[in-house]
Design a protein around this motif. Structure first.
Motif, PDB file in Angstrom:
ATOM      1  N   SER A 168       0.834  -1.207   0.000  1.00 48.22           N
ATOM      2  CA  SER A 168       0.000   0.000   0.000  1.00 48.22           C
ATOM      3  C   SER A 168       0.866   1.253   0.000  1.00 48.22           C
ATOM      4  O   SER A 168       0.541   2.243  -0.660  1.00 48.22           O
ATOM      5  N   CYS A 169       1.984   1.218   0.700  1.00 51.95           N
ATOM      6  CA  CYS A 169       2.902   2.371   0.740  1.00 51.95           C
ATOM      7  C   CYS A 169       3.564   2.587  -0.619  1.00 51.95           C
ATOM      8  O   CYS A 169       3.693   3.729  -1.079  1.00 51.95           O
ATOM      9  N   VAL A 170       3.983   1.502  -1.263  1.00 53.10           N
ATOM     10  CA  VAL A 170       4.613   1.602  -2.583  1.00 53.10           C
ATOM     11  C   VAL A 170       3.620   2.135  -3.606  1.00 53.10           C
ATOM     12  O   VAL A 170       3.944   3.014  -4.410  1.00 53.10           O
ATOM     13  N   VAL A 171       2.397   1.643  -3.563  1.00 54.16           N
ATOM     14  CA  VAL A 171       1.361   2.112  -4.489  1.00 54.16           C
ATOM     15  C   VAL A 171       1.092   3.606  -4.267  1.00 54.16           C
ATOM     16  O   VAL A 171       1.035   4.390  -5.219  1.00 54.16           O
ATOM     17  N   ASP A 172       0.963   4.011  -3.019  1.00 53.49           N
ATOM     18  CA  ASP A 172       0.648   5.414  -2.718  1.00 53.49           C
ATOM     19  C   ASP A 172       1.823   6.356  -2.987  1.00 53.49           C
ATOM     20  O   ASP A 172       1.646   7.414  -3.583  1.00 53.49           O
ATOM     21  N   ALA A 173       3.006   6.000  -2.556  1.00 51.39           N
ATOM     22  CA  ALA A 173       4.147   6.914  -2.681  1.00 51.39           C
ATOM     23  C   ALA A 173       4.767   6.896  -4.074  1.00 51.39           C
ATOM     24  O   ALA A 173       5.113   7.948  -4.603  1.00 51.39           O
ATOM     25  N   LEU A 174       4.894   5.714  -4.673  1.00 57.45           N
ATOM     26  CA  LEU A 174       5.558   5.600  -5.967  1.00 57.45           C
ATOM     27  C   LEU A 174       4.590   5.557  -7.137  1.00 57.45           C
ATOM     28  O   LEU A 174       5.013   5.468  -8.282  1.00 57.45           O
ATOM     29  N   GLN A 175       3.293   5.581  -6.826  1.00 62.33           N
ATOM     30  CA  GLN A 175       2.244   5.535  -7.843  1.00 62.33           C
ATOM     31  C   GLN A 175       2.340   4.262  -8.691  1.00 62.33           C
ATOM     32  O   GLN A 175       2.166   4.280  -9.906  1.00 62.33           O
ATOM     33  N   PHE A 176       2.620   3.150  -8.024  1.00 65.59           N
ATOM     34  CA  PHE A 176       2.692   1.858  -8.693  1.00 65.59           C
ATOM     35  C   PHE A 176       1.305   1.323  -8.968  1.00 65.59           C
ATOM     36  O   PHE A 176       0.384   1.554  -8.167  1.00 65.59           O
ATOM     37  N   PRO A 177       1.141   0.547 -10.042  1.00 65.73           N
ATOM     38  CA  PRO A 177      -0.124  -0.163 -10.247  1.00 65.73           C
ATOM     39  C   PRO A 177      -0.316  -1.184  -9.116  1.00 65.73           C
ATOM     40  O   PRO A 177       0.663  -1.741  -8.605  1.00 65.73           O
TER      41      PRO A 177
END
Length: 129
Positions: A26-35
């Motif tokens: 969830s952090c990677v998706v939110d911070a890095l805008q990952f799919p």
């Protein structure tokens, strides 16, 4: 592209593995805008004799290494680190002293996936965020 390695003592880490993976993602998706479908996590379970810890850490102590293609801003990387501290402590219950994070970056041409180098592969998300 990003890969996450999580190191910790086998028993405590195995007990929180799935929840911790969800929080990290969830952090990677939110911070890095990952799919949301781009999750690459590796859990490395260590025996007590193989994991020397700094003083003041508990058996819950973990090290998170995030390997990624370079290009994110300092602000984006700090956002990721701060989200990880916040969410892991709140949602998993780990003490801040038991969480260590390191982001390791390398140029896209040093990566290989789907039969191409990272600078030649089509990526469906932004790197420069």
């Amino acid at each position: 592209m990003s890969q996450v390695k999580i190191y910790g003592l086998q028993e405590p880490l195995r007990a929180i593995r799935n929840a911790l993976s969800d929080v990290i993602h969830s952090c990677v998706v939110d911070a890095l805008q990952f799919p949301s479908n781009k999750r690459a996590h590796r859990f490395l379970y260590l025996e007590p004799d193989d994991f020397f810890m700094p003083e003041g850490r508990s058996e819950q102590y973990i090290i998170i290494e995030i390997l990624m293609i370079e290009g994110r801003t300092i602000e984006t990387k700090k956002k990721l680190i701060n989200l990880l501290f916040e969410r892991i402590s709140q949602q998993i219950g780990l003490a801040l002293a038991d969480i260590e994070i390191c982001i390791l970056e390398s140029p896209a041409h040093n990566w290989g996936f789907r039969g191409k180098t990272g600078d030649e592969a089509a990526i469906n998300y932004k790197i420069n965020v």
